[in-house]
Design a protein around this motif. Structure first.
Motif, mmCIF file in Angstrom:
data_model
loop_
_atom_site.group_PDB
_atom_site.id
_atom_site.type_symbol
_atom_site.label_atom_id
_atom_site.label_comp_id
_atom_site.label_asym_id
_atom_site.label_seq_id
_atom_site.Cartn_x
_atom_site.Cartn_y
_atom_site.Cartn_z
ATOM 1 N N UNK A 140 10.464 0.031 59.703
ATOM 2 C CA UNK A 140 9.148 0.760 58.423
ATOM 3 C C UNK A 140 9.335 -0.827 56.802
ATOM 4 N N UNK A 141 8.016 -0.233 56.092
ATOM 5 C CA UNK A 141 7.650 -0.892 55.620
ATOM 6 C C UNK A 141 8.947 -1.851 54.270
ATOM 7 N N UNK A 142 10.203 -0.277 54.078
ATOM 8 C CA UNK A 142 10.862 -1.182 53.147
ATOM 9 C C UNK A 142 11.692 -1.980 53.870
ATOM 10 N N UNK A 143 12.252 -1.720 55.210
ATOM 11 C CA UNK A 143 13.039 -2.421 56.221
ATOM 12 C C UNK A 143 12.352 -4.076 56.015
ATOM 13 N N UNK A 144 11.064 -3.812 56.119
ATOM 14 C CA UNK A 144 10.576 -5.687 56.179
ATOM 15 C C UNK A 144 11.035 -6.285 54.747
ATOM 16 N N UNK A 145 10.665 -4.865 53.726
ATOM 17 C CA UNK A 145 10.630 -5.603 52.408
ATOM 18 C C UNK A 145 11.703 -6.499 51.909
ATOM 19 N N UNK A 146 12.662 -5.455 52.733
ATOM 20 C CA UNK A 146 14.430 -5.272 52.470
ATOM 21 C C UNK A 146 14.528 -7.216 52.900
ATOM 22 N N UNK A 147 13.654 -7.819 54.027
ATOM 23 C CA UNK A 147 14.046 -8.831 54.444
ATOM 24 C C UNK A 147 13.168 -10.316 54.177
ATOM 25 N N UNK A 148 12.031 -9.961 53.150
ATOM 26 C CA UNK A 148 11.874 -10.659 52.816
ATOM 27 C C UNK A 148 12.425 -12.132 51.752
ATOM 28 N N UNK A 149 13.116 -11.679 51.205
ATOM 29 C CA UNK A 149 13.953 -12.413 50.299
ATOM 30 C C UNK A 149 14.640 -13.900 51.114
ATOM 31 N N UNK A 150 14.920 -13.297 52.700
ATOM 32 C CA UNK A 150 15.733 -14.334 53.284
ATOM 33 C C UNK A 150 14.491 -14.963 54.456
ATOM 34 N N UNK A 151 13.606 -14.359 54.348
ATOM 35 C CA UNK A 151 11.961 -15.223 55.542
ATOM 36 C C UNK A 151 11.913 -16.303 54.262
ATOM 37 N N UNK A 152 11.832 -15.441 53.053
ATOM 38 C CA UNK A 152 10.967 -17.160 51.618
ATOM 39 C C UNK A 152 12.030 -18.052 51.989
ATOM 40 N N UNK A 153 13.623 -17.733 51.640
ATOM 41 C CA UNK A 153 14.451 -18.440 51.726
ATOM 42 C C UNK A 153 14.377 -19.857 53.108
ATOM 43 N N UNK A 154 14.114 -18.727 54.106
ATOM 44 C CA UNK A 154 13.862 -19.764 55.222
ATOM 45 C C UNK A 154 12.808 -20.905 55.840
ATOM 46 N N UNK A 155 11.561 -19.836 55.481
ATOM 47 C CA UNK A 155 10.818 -20.558 55.174
ATOM 48 C C UNK A 155 10.115 -21.397 54.112
ATOM 49 N N UNK A 156 10.747 -21.465 52.899
ATOM 50 C CA UNK A 156 10.582 -22.368 51.801
ATOM 51 C C UNK A 156 9.193 -21.922 51.144
ATOM 52 N N UNK A 157 9.279 -20.824 51.024
ATOM 53 C CA UNK A 157 7.620 -20.092 50.391
ATOM 54 C C UNK A 157 8.213 -19.126 49.362
ATOM 55 N N UNK A 158 7.591 -18.707 48.976
ATOM 56 C CA UNK A 158 7.700 -17.553 47.779
ATOM 57 C C UNK A 158 8.104 -16.163 48.303
ATOM 58 N N UNK A 159 9.230 -15.432 47.760
ATOM 59 C CA UNK A 159 9.525 -14.096 47.845
ATOM 60 C C UNK A 159 8.127 -13.096 47.927
ATOM 61 N N UNK A 160 7.491 -13.920 47.106
ATOM 62 C CA UNK A 160 5.973 -13.041 46.683
ATOM 63 C C UNK A 160 5.061 -13.005 47.395
ATOM 64 N N UNK A 161 4.636 -14.154 48.215
ATOM 65 C CA UNK A 161 3.638 -14.022 49.158
ATOM 66 C C UNK A 161 4.301 -13.803 50.628
ATOM 67 N N UNK A 162 5.438 -13.293 50.916
ATOM 68 C CA UNK A 162 5.921 -12.811 52.401
ATOM 69 C C UNK A 162 5.587 -11.129 52.020
ATOM 70 N N UNK A 163 5.764 -11.126 50.446
ATOM 71 C CA UNK A 163 5.390 -9.554 50.415
ATOM 72 C C UNK A 163 4.129 -9.347 49.969
ATOM 73 N N UNK A 164 3.289 -10.086 49.805
ATOM 74 C CA UNK A 164 2.110 -10.189 50.451
ATOM 75 C C UNK A 164 1.431 -9.876 51.590
ATOM 76 N N UNK A 165 2.011 -10.460 52.445
ATOM 77 C CA UNK A 165 1.764 -10.703 53.893
ATOM 78 C C UNK A 165 2.088 -9.584 54.796
ATOM 79 N N UNK A 166 3.048 -8.983 54.622
ATOM 80 C CA UNK A 166 3.705 -7.430 54.406
ATOM 81 C C UNK A 166 2.700 -6.686 54.218
ATOM 82 N N UNK A 167 2.422 -6.253 53.179
ATOM 83 C CA UNK A 167 1.551 -5.246 52.742
ATOM 84 C C UNK A 167 0.016 -5.185 53.239
ATOM 85 N N UNK A 168 0.048 -6.637 53.716
ATOM 86 C CA UNK A 168 -1.368 -6.958 54.202
ATOM 87 C C UNK A 168 -1.791 -6.025 55.972
ATOM 88 N N UNK A 169 -0.182 -6.025 56.622
ATOM 89 C CA UNK A 169 0.146 -5.172 57.735
ATOM 90 C C UNK A 169 0.268 -4.630 57.579
#
Lengths: 201, 566
Positions: A134-163
């Motif tokens: 679910x989109x909620x399932x993706x947004x939930x994981x965003x902070x982890x992805x952001x910290x692992x990849x050294x990008x902001x949670x906001x940019x991960x969220x925008x990738x999610x919302x585009x998909x």
């Protein structure tokens, strides 16, 4: 009465040829001609290699990628040759124990998650090869992805919302994100921004 | 529950409603031997089939000959599938080199597909060669569905005709059902499904390595051609184990919608065919109305239960609808809708695992099957079972007013009521007795996946589903010799023991004189009749099965509210 058996045998042979052989063969010919990509399993390639199917879920365990749902297909999950769910009933001790385990693992993997735990990430799918979360399932994981990849949670969220794929025609099914598609987009986005992905763990 | 969730149910229903007349009218034309727009294509094929099989197009059969033809054809079809499954390893189109199917499983599967049940004690992707899937299972999907339609048409003729002994020719009805109805719709549906992503190929499975370096085997095969007829013929046997929950068989919400439509299409259309052939379409619409009301009554409960979710999971701090055994792209709404449809008909395909539904969410599919699958029903079987309930209702109404009951101008007498009751009473006998036995012996308990009341539900569901020729399962129940044999016998009796009295009834009705309608004749299309019909169905079903259901899903629901686990 014997005549009925002889008719049955002859009709069986004829209908097996028509509906059991000619029909699937003809449909395969048509499908391969009109929709070759789908007919061959919607395979997805990256850097020249086939890496999966766009409609089949895969096992993701590395922290820099989005993870799919728990799976009961095969020994390690996500085995398309052994599809199915847990078939555990609502009052099953095993179900409650495995849900607890999934919740604990999710919390451990996502210490910075601020959103409530989404139901789909702690329950096994019906097929064991559910390609979506679910989109909620993706947004939930965003902070982890952001910290692992050294990008902001906001940019991960925008990738999610585009998909996020909405309901078909606005009312069929549920909103969802294809995990493989999302992870490919994530890799691409990181390449484009050319930020070296710092790995700290 | 959400408005959007309801919208897909309502839109689907409206599409079915809109298609009922055109498809019903088309079927009436086909079975009355009239010309249709497909005649130029199929008349030569039809003639060819008759010539090779030694069938006379104008042959007429009395009920017992018709029935014997059905049995003979089923026996040959059973033998063919058994043989195919036992020898598939040595035959072509087996790129995975799958072994021959063991005897008990091959027997169970051959019975299952012959009886239009499609109960599956195997995983298709790791058991069945492509040849078995096509020439065995896809073929059975066509002919067992066509046999069901033929039987329904024979019963309609029995009702419509007067003072004759014959009901038409099984061979002609079977051939026409396959050629004019099942094949054209399957072709179109197959292409739509491929477009949505259902594979259609003959490749061996391909092993790929994911980005993370995990190896995965991508399955393939002629899936879409089987998927189309599997739903249209209310067969329900999946190409793969996860059935229509698998993204291979059902990749998108749109493919899901199309598949649900296919399941309902012929069952709904046959109500119109019936009205048309008895020359009073109000009769057909009355059945359609009764079916629709029962359908929505069940759907409300399943959707409510699944959307509300599992209280035991909520106690762990995760809120939301019950997603255990469900796919994200379908969610609670589309899964509840499918579960209601697949058990309202005799389809048995699933897009979610019924075993993991909430107790009440799983109760309704069980009840739908116990009522005899008369809500639209299996192709043909739904209509003929429903018409038996109509005869019973007419009889009860006659008793109420103290008058010889009549049905479409025919007196319903002792023989007709006896035959109708016989067919209705076989169901509980074949469900409840084996369930009780299985619950008492070690072999019956050995392969359960759940304990406590849910384990009992798995047994009850298995015998209900096989007897009703549905084929859906609380799939945790695993196969062993005991279940292979008992469910197999149950499927055989569920199909043929039910249908023999029905065909005898058709024969008895065909031989009757028409009596003119009088002022005291009870009309069988009025709202009063619809209400009485629903009442009869619900009372017969509830009186028979409520005690057993109470031991399974109902008691489980109460335990789940208390937080008790097993």
């Amino acid at each position: 009465m014997l005549k009925h058996f002889s008719t049955s045998v002859r009709l069986t042979i004829l209908t097996v040829v028509f509906f059991g052989l000619a029909y699937p063969f003809a449909m395969t010919g048509l499908a391969q001609a009109i929709f070759p990509n789908q007919a061959n399993g919607s395979l997805v390639s990256a850097s020249g290699k086939t890496i999966g199917s766009g409609i089949i879920g895969q096992l993701w365990t590395k922290p820099q990628y989005f993870h799919g749902r728990p799976s009961a297909a095969g020994k390690n999950g996500y085995d398309p040759t052994s599809t199915g769910g847990t078939n555990l009933g609502p009052t099953s001790k095993k179900l409650i124990a495995s849900t607890k385990q999934a919740i604990a693992a999710l919390r451990k993997d996502n210490p910075h998650a601020a959103l409530p735990i989404p139901m789909d990430l702690v329950t096994s799918s019906a097929s064991g090869i559910d390609p979506d979360i679910t989109p909620e399932g993706a947004y939930y994981q965003a902070p982890r992805i952001a910290s692992e990849r050294g990008i902001t949670t906001g940019s991960v969220n925008s990738i999610i919302s585009a998909h996020v794929r909405g309901r078909t025609f606005g009312f069929l099914g549920e909103p969802r994100v294809n995990v493989l598609e999302l992870n490919l987009a994530l890799d691409r986005a990181v390449l484009v921004s050319a930020t070296p992905a710092p790995r700290h763990r | 529950m959400s408005v959007v969730g309801w919208l897909q149910a309502v839109v689907l229903f409206l599409v079915v409603l809109a298609l009922t007349k055109p498809i019903g009218l088309f079927m009436a034309k086909v079975f009355q031997g009239e010309r249709t727009w497909l005649s130029p294509v199929f008349v030569p094929v039809e003639r060819f089939i008759y010539r090779i099989s030694g069938v006379r197009e104008d042959e007429e059969m009395p009920w017992n000959t018709y029935m014997f033809a059905v049995l003979a054809f089923s026996a040959v079809g059973f033998a063919w599938l058994y043989l195919l499954l036992r020898t598939q390893a040595w035959l072509p189109f087996n790129p995975q080199h799958l072994a021959n199917v063991p005897p008990a499983l091959a027997w169970n599967t051959a019975v299952s597909f012959t009886t239009n049940t499609n109960w599956q004690f195997y995983s298709g992707e790791s058991t069945m060669s492509y040849l078995s899937q096509m020439a065995g299972l896809t073929w059975h999907n066509f002919v067992s569905a066509a046999a069901g339609i033929a039987l329904a048409i024979a019963l309609i003729r029995g009702i419509a005709r007067t003072t004759v002994k014959t009901l038409g020719s099984f061979w002609v009805d079977l051939t026409r059902a396959c050629l004019y109805i099942l094949l054209p719709i399957s072709i179109v549906a197959c292409l739509v499904l491929v477009m949505q992503g259902v594979p259609q190929n003959f490749h061996a499975y391909q092993t790929v390595t994911s980005i993370e370096g995990v190896s995965q085997t991508i399955t393939g095969g002629p899936m879409a051609s089987q998927e189309a007829i599997k739903e249209l013929g209310t067969n329900g046997g999946g190409f793969v184990n996860a059935n229509s929950a698998s993204p291979n068989e059902n990749p998108t919400p749109f493919s899901d919608f199309i598949e649900m439509l296919l399941i309902l299409l012929i069952g709904a259309g046959l109500t119109y065919t019936y009205g048309k052939m008895v020359k009073d379409t109000r009769q057909g619409w009355a059945l359609f109305t009764a079916m629709s009301l029962l359908f929505f009554a069940g759907l409300v409960v399943v959707y409510w239960a699944e959307a509300a979710g599992n209280p035991l999971t909520h106690h762990l701090g995760v809120l939301g609808s019950n997603m255990e055994g469900k796919e994200v792209r379908f969610g609670a709404a589309a899964s509840a809708l499918w579960a209601t449809i697949t058990t309202a008909t005799s389809c048995g395909a699933v897009n979610a695992m019924h075993d993991s539904f909430t107790a009440i969410g799983g109760l309704i599919p069980l009840i739908n099957m116990q009522l005899g699958e008369i809500i639209f029903g299996g192709v043909g079987s739904g209509l003929y079972t429903k018409l038996v309930f109509v005869v019973l209702t007419v009889f009860i109404a006659g008793l109420m007013v103290g008058r010889t009951p009549e049905f479409l101008g025919k007196k319903i007498e002792r023989r007709e009521v006896t035959l109708a009751m016989l067919s209705i009473l076989i169901t509980p006998l074949l469900v409840l007795v084996p369930t009780a036995i299985a619950a008492l012996i070690p072999a019956g308990l050995a392969t359960l996946n759940n304990s406590g009341p849910h384990g009992f539900s798995e047994i009850l569901y298995a015998f209900t589903s096989t007897n009703a020729n549905n084929g859906s399962a609380f799939a945790g129940l695993g196969p062993n010799l005991f279940y292979n044999l008992t469910t197999g016998v149950n499927m055989l009796f569920g199909r043929f023991a039910e249908v023999i009295p029905i065909m005898a009834l058709a024969g008895a009705l065909a031989g009757k004189k028409a009596v003119p309608e009088g002022s005291g004749t009870f009309t069988t299309y009025s709202p009063v009749f619809v209400a009485l019909l629903i009442g009869t169905i619900v009372i017969v079903g509830a009186l028979t099965f409520l005690p057993a259901d109470a031991l399974g899903p109902i008691v489980e629901h109460l335990f789940s509210l208390q937080g008790k686990t097993f």
